[in-house]
Design a protein around this motif. Structure first.
Motif, mmCIF file in Angstrom:
data_model
loop_
_atom_site.group_PDB
_atom_site.id
_atom_site.type_symbol
_atom_site.label_atom_id
_atom_site.label_comp_id
_atom_site.label_asym_id
_atom_site.label_seq_id
_atom_site.Cartn_x
_atom_site.Cartn_y
_atom_site.Cartn_z
ATOM 1 N N LYS B 5 18.808 15.047 18.783
ATOM 2 C CA LYS B 5 19.919 13.680 18.987
ATOM 3 C C LYS B 5 21.068 13.967 18.762
ATOM 4 O O LYS B 5 21.659 15.179 18.374
ATOM 5 N N PRO B 6 22.191 13.370 19.396
ATOM 6 C CA PRO B 6 23.629 13.895 19.695
ATOM 7 C C PRO B 6 24.572 13.750 18.474
ATOM 8 O O PRO B 6 24.118 12.623 17.456
ATOM 9 N N GLU B 7 25.203 14.976 17.735
ATOM 10 C CA GLU B 7 25.693 14.820 16.647
ATOM 11 C C GLU B 7 27.769 14.951 16.725
ATOM 12 O O GLU B 7 27.626 14.483 15.680
ATOM 13 N N LYS B 8 28.247 15.250 17.778
ATOM 14 C CA LYS B 8 29.401 15.060 17.543
ATOM 15 C C LYS B 8 29.492 15.706 19.381
ATOM 16 O O LYS B 8 28.945 15.346 20.360
ATOM 17 N N ILE B 9 30.735 15.098 19.102
ATOM 18 C CA ILE B 9 31.716 15.291 20.319
ATOM 19 C C ILE B 9 32.944 16.647 20.930
ATOM 20 O O ILE B 9 33.737 16.190 20.226
ATOM 21 N N HIS B 10 32.669 17.799 21.359
ATOM 22 C CA HIS B 10 34.034 18.505 21.596
ATOM 23 C C HIS B 10 34.612 18.760 22.761
ATOM 24 O O HIS B 10 33.907 18.244 23.792
ATOM 25 N N GLU B 11 35.912 18.227 22.835
ATOM 26 C CA GLU B 11 36.644 17.934 23.992
ATOM 27 C C GLU B 11 37.340 19.670 23.976
ATOM 28 O O GLU B 11 38.315 19.462 23.032
ATOM 29 N N ILE B 12 36.851 20.406 24.826
ATOM 30 C CA ILE B 12 37.281 21.556 24.810
ATOM 31 C C ILE B 12 38.255 21.682 26.345
ATOM 32 O O ILE B 12 37.751 21.139 27.385
#
Lengths: 173, 48
Positions: B5-12
């Motif tokens: 399941k998705p848990e977090k969004i990272h913007e790199i």
């Protein structure tokens, strides 16, 4: 009367934290190998033509209510969090870095952009062909290519290598 | 690939072209050879 609702999937469902960073996210994955010695995705029909691949579309979160057209790369480049490969049967295993918008899942990531950082090629009996494959992969993906032995033992060595390298990089300042 | 399941969004924000490559046995930078000092004076035989 039906109302049209705009749903922002990145914020509306589920409430997922957003993390800003300038450090790439490291992941591990497996590939198939084309006759022309290029990496290809295992579960979708996609050839990795270059060491760095970009996707103009940001990966989005599937909320179970919306159905998205399965467009090429709509869901991003996949990688596992840990080098505990279950894809032991695939000819190539390796390490990648993910950039841009990256969705973190429980066991892995889906990234907007990806870079191939290191590869392990499965050993084959034909030494000449093996050397050709190593040279070709190394040139195409501009990274170190090592050879792994067949079977569980060969796989365990790959896992041990990546875990060791992970420890080394986290120990450095 | 099953990744849960998705848990977090990272913007790199870093571009892959600008990110340093992993240091897998990266060769050490080559040292430039140092130039030998050129003698300013040299001994000459002089008639006295």
């Amino acid at each position: 009367m039906k109302k049209k609702l705009k749903i922002d999937l990145r914020t509306s469902y589920p409430p997922i934290p957003l993390v800003l960073s300038n450090k790439p996210i490291v992941g591990y994955r497996g590939w198939g190998l084309t006759p022309g010695c290029k990496l290809e995705s295992v579960s979708v029909n996609y050839v990795w033509e270059h060491p760095i691949l970009r996707n103009n579309k940001k990966p989005i979160i599937y909320d179970g209510r919306q159905r998205f057209q399965l467009d090429r790369n709509l869901f991003g480049f996949y990688a596992f969090k840990e080098p505990n490969f279950k894809l032991y049967y695939v000819p190539v295993l390796g390490k990648v870095s993910l950039f841009g918008t990256v969705i973190e899942h429980a066991d892995g990531y889906r990234g907007q952009n990806v870079r191939v950082d290191h590869l392990f090629l499965l050993r084959i009996d034909d030494e000449t062909e093996l050397k050709r494959q190593v040279d070709s992969l190394s040139k195409t993906y501009d990274c170190e290519v090592m050879v792994r032995d067949k079977g569980k033992e060969g796989l365990n060595k790959v896992i041990a290598y990546y875990k060791y390298m992970e420890g080394e990089s986290s120990a450095s300042p | 690939m099953e990744i849960g399941k998705p848990e977090k969004i990272h913007e790199i924000e870093l571009d892959p072209m600008e990110a340093p490559s992993p240091d897998f046995d990266e060769p050490a930078p080559r040292e430039e050879p140092k130039e030998e000092p050129v003698p300013v004076e040299e001994e000459q035989e002089v008639e006295v």
